[in-house]
Each structure stands twice: as C-alpha cells, then as structure tokens.
Write a protein that holds these residues in place. Structure first.
Motif, PDB file in Angstrom:
ATOM      1  N   ILE A   5       0.838  -1.202   0.000  1.00 40.28           N
ATOM      2  CA  ILE A   5       0.000   0.000   0.000  1.00 40.28           C
ATOM      3  C   ILE A   5       0.869   1.247   0.000  1.00 40.28           C
ATOM      4  N   GLU A   6       1.912   1.248   0.804  1.00 36.90           N
ATOM      5  CA  GLU A   6       2.804   2.411   0.862  1.00 36.90           C
ATOM      6  C   GLU A   6       3.566   2.591  -0.449  1.00 36.90           C
ATOM      7  N   ALA A   7       3.943   1.474  -1.069  1.00 33.66           N
ATOM      8  CA  ALA A   7       4.600   1.570  -2.373  1.00 33.66           C
ATOM      9  C   ALA A   7       3.645   2.149  -3.407  1.00 33.66           C
ATOM     10  N   ALA A   8       2.387   1.694  -3.354  1.00 33.90           N
ATOM     11  CA  ALA A   8       1.384   2.212  -4.289  1.00 33.90           C
ATOM     12  C   ALA A   8       1.160   3.701  -4.079  1.00 33.90           C
ATOM     13  N   GLU A  29       3.493   9.928  -7.743  1.00 35.95           N
ATOM     14  CA  GLU A  29       4.477  10.218  -8.789  1.00 35.95           C
ATOM     15  C   GLU A  29       3.892  10.118 -10.191  1.00 35.95           C
ATOM     16  N   LYS A  30       3.079   9.071 -10.422  1.00 38.43           N
ATOM     17  CA  LYS A  30       2.632   8.757 -11.781  1.00 38.43           C
ATOM     18  C   LYS A  30       1.120   8.802 -11.981  1.00 38.43           C
ATOM     19  N   GLY A  31       0.375   8.964 -10.905  1.00 38.92           N
ATOM     20  CA  GLY A  31      -1.076   8.898 -11.013  1.00 38.92           C
ATOM     21  C   GLY A  31      -1.568   7.487 -10.786  1.00 38.92           C
ATOM     22  N   PRO A  32      -2.850   7.326 -10.444  1.00 37.11           N
ATOM     23  CA  PRO A  32      -3.365   6.002 -10.101  1.00 37.11           C
ATOM     24  C   PRO A  32      -3.391   5.005 -11.250  1.00 37.11           C
ATOM     25  N   GLN A  33      -3.349   5.482 -12.474  1.00 34.07           N
ATOM     26  CA  GLN A  33      -3.340   4.579 -13.627  1.00 34.07           C
ATOM     27  C   GLN A  33      -1.968   4.539 -14.299  1.00 34.07           C
ATOM     28  N   GLY A  34      -0.964   5.112 -13.654  1.00 31.55           N
ATOM     29  CA  GLY A  34       0.341   5.245 -14.298  1.00 31.55           C
ATOM     30  C   GLY A  34       1.373   4.216 -13.902  1.00 31.55           C
ATOM     31  N   PHE A  35       0.969   3.172 -13.182  1.00 35.32           N
ATOM     32  CA  PHE A  35       1.931   2.156 -12.776  1.00 35.32           C
ATOM     33  C   PHE A  35       1.292   0.773 -12.856  1.00 35.32           C
ATOM     34  N   THR A  36       2.129  -0.232 -12.860  1.00 34.15           N
ATOM     35  CA  THR A  36       1.651  -1.611 -12.915  1.00 34.15           C
ATOM     36  C   THR A  36       1.796  -2.269 -11.551  1.00 34.15           C
ATOM     37  N   LEU A  37       1.148  -3.406 -11.408  1.00 36.27           N
ATOM     38  CA  LEU A  37       1.269  -4.169 -10.169  1.00 36.27           C
ATOM     39  C   LEU A  37       2.704  -4.647  -9.973  1.00 36.27           C
ATOM     40  N   SER A  38       3.385  -4.950 -11.074  1.00 38.62           N
ATOM     41  CA  SER A  38       4.787  -5.370 -10.985  1.00 38.62           C
ATOM     42  C   SER A  38       5.660  -4.247 -10.452  1.00 38.62           C
ATOM     43  N   GLU A  39       5.364  -3.010 -10.852  1.00 36.78           N
ATOM     44  CA  GLU A  39       6.124  -1.873 -10.344  1.00 36.78           C
ATOM     45  C   GLU A  39       5.894  -1.696  -8.846  1.00 36.78           C
ATOM     46  N   ALA A  40       4.658  -1.928  -8.405  1.00 33.38           N
ATOM     47  CA  ALA A  40       4.367  -1.825  -6.978  1.00 33.38           C
ATOM     48  C   ALA A  40       5.134  -2.892  -6.211  1.00 33.38           C
ATOM     49  N   ALA A  41       5.199  -4.099  -6.773  1.00 32.63           N
ATOM     50  CA  ALA A  41       5.947  -5.182  -6.132  1.00 32.63           C
ATOM     51  C   ALA A  41       7.428  -4.832  -6.045  1.00 32.63           C
TER      52      ALA A  41
END
Length: 205
Positions: free
Chosen positions: A17-20, A26-38
């Motif tokens: 959650i903190e990573a998200a 930084e990128k907006g809620p649609q600007g990253f993937t689940l892999s990036e959060a991991a």
C-alpha cells in the motif's frame, strides 16, 4: 530464508500500500503496474497476489484507507457544528484542502482512479460515511432558511465538494501557482458567494 524487505518487516500488505501511494503520487493512479508496486515494495510479483487480486484491488485499499482518514478529519473539523454550523461548515472546507495537500496519493486513489465504489463494498461504506458528514453539516447550515427555500442538503454538499475538488485540481496540477490567492482564500470566497446566493449569509458578509 528470503531477505526481501516485505517479508522481513512482517507486513507485506501495508508495504505494498505504501509503495502504491508513492507511485500514485508520482505517476497517477493509472500510471503504474502491479509489478512496479511489487518492485517498489521489494517483493516478487507473485507475492502481491497473496494480498490483492490485481492493481484495482490494491488501489481500492489505498482509497479505503484514505477515506477513513478523510472521514476522521471531516468529523473533527465539523465538531458537531460547534461553535456554529457556519463555522463548522467552513472548517470542513479547509479540512478538505488540508487532506488533499497532506495525502496526495490517497486523494488521487479516492477521486481520480476511476474505481467504482459499488464494486468494493468496504470502500463504498467508508466513502458514504465521509459524504454523510458533509451532508449532515449542510443540513444543519440550511436549517436557518425557511423550508420552502431550502435546497436539498445532498445538493449543497455536492456543490461544495465539486468546488473544493476543482480548487484542489487547480493547485495539485501546478496551474494555480501564478494566482495571487491561496487555495483556502479561493475556497472561502467561493463558499461565501454560494452561501450569500442561498441567503444564508447577508450581502455584506
């Protein structure tokens, strides 16, 4: 034994959650993937699915936590209409702006992610609670008007939310930096004009 940070601190779910939150800011809620959060949480993508079905599920939990904080701030600002309904209503507006400033990742997950709260029951419940505080405040404020001239409290609360959100967007995107007014000044002026139009404030207030 894995030395991944997520497993080491024993709270992988909150680490994600903190990573998200950082990625959303930084990128907006649609600007990253689940892999990036991991990756940001320093765990494998497979580990994410032990806690979240997908990115929307992760963002929904961010929004859920955000609405919990938001509702608590609004409740505190309203203070059961003390010392007056007007003072409490104005405090709610300032709390809205303060929340957006302090919790930008939560704010974007809540209002800009495109999530449908109806698809996430816990999120829908806490979002309704936050909205209800503003509606109760509007109802108390409108009590000074004759019943025949009283607009629905839900409409008044929606107007104030829309105004607050517009001001947040103006400054959050950096477009308000050239204005000689603070977000709080703009909101106070907008709400004042609105309340004078309703007849709640006298023309010279």
């Amino acid at each position: 034994m894995s030395t991944k940070r997520g497993y080491h601190h024993g709270n992988l779910r909150q680490a994600l959650i903190e990573a998200a939150l950082e990625l959303i800011a930084e990128k907006g809620p649609q600007g990253f993937t689940l892999s990036e959060a991991a990756k940001a949480a320093d765990v494998t993508p497979a580990a994410v699915y032990r806690h979240f079905a997908g990115r929307d599920d992760l963002i929904a939990e961010v929004a859920h936590q955000g609405f919990g904080i938001f509702a608590a701030l609004l409740e505190y600002a309203w203070n059961e209409g003390r010392p007056s309904a007007l003072a409490g209503f104005e405090s709610i507006g300032r709390a809205y702006l303060a929340f957006a400033r302090k919790y930008p990742g939560h704010y974007q997950a809540m209002f800009e992610s495109g999530l449908q709260p109806g698809n996430h029951s816990a999120l829908a419940q806490v979002a309704t609670e936050a909205r209800g505080i503003m509606e109760n405040a509007a109802e108390a404020l409108l009590a000074v008007l004759p019943a025949s001239r009283r607009p629905p409290a839900t409409m008044v609360a929606a107007h104030i939310r829309a105004t607050s959100h517009g001001i947040v967007e103006l400054f959050l995107r950096g477009n308000g930096g050239s204005l000689p007014y603070s977000p709080e000044d703009l909101l106070e002026a907008s709400v004042g004009i609105y309340l004078r139009g309703l007849g709640i404030l006298p023309p010279d207030r």
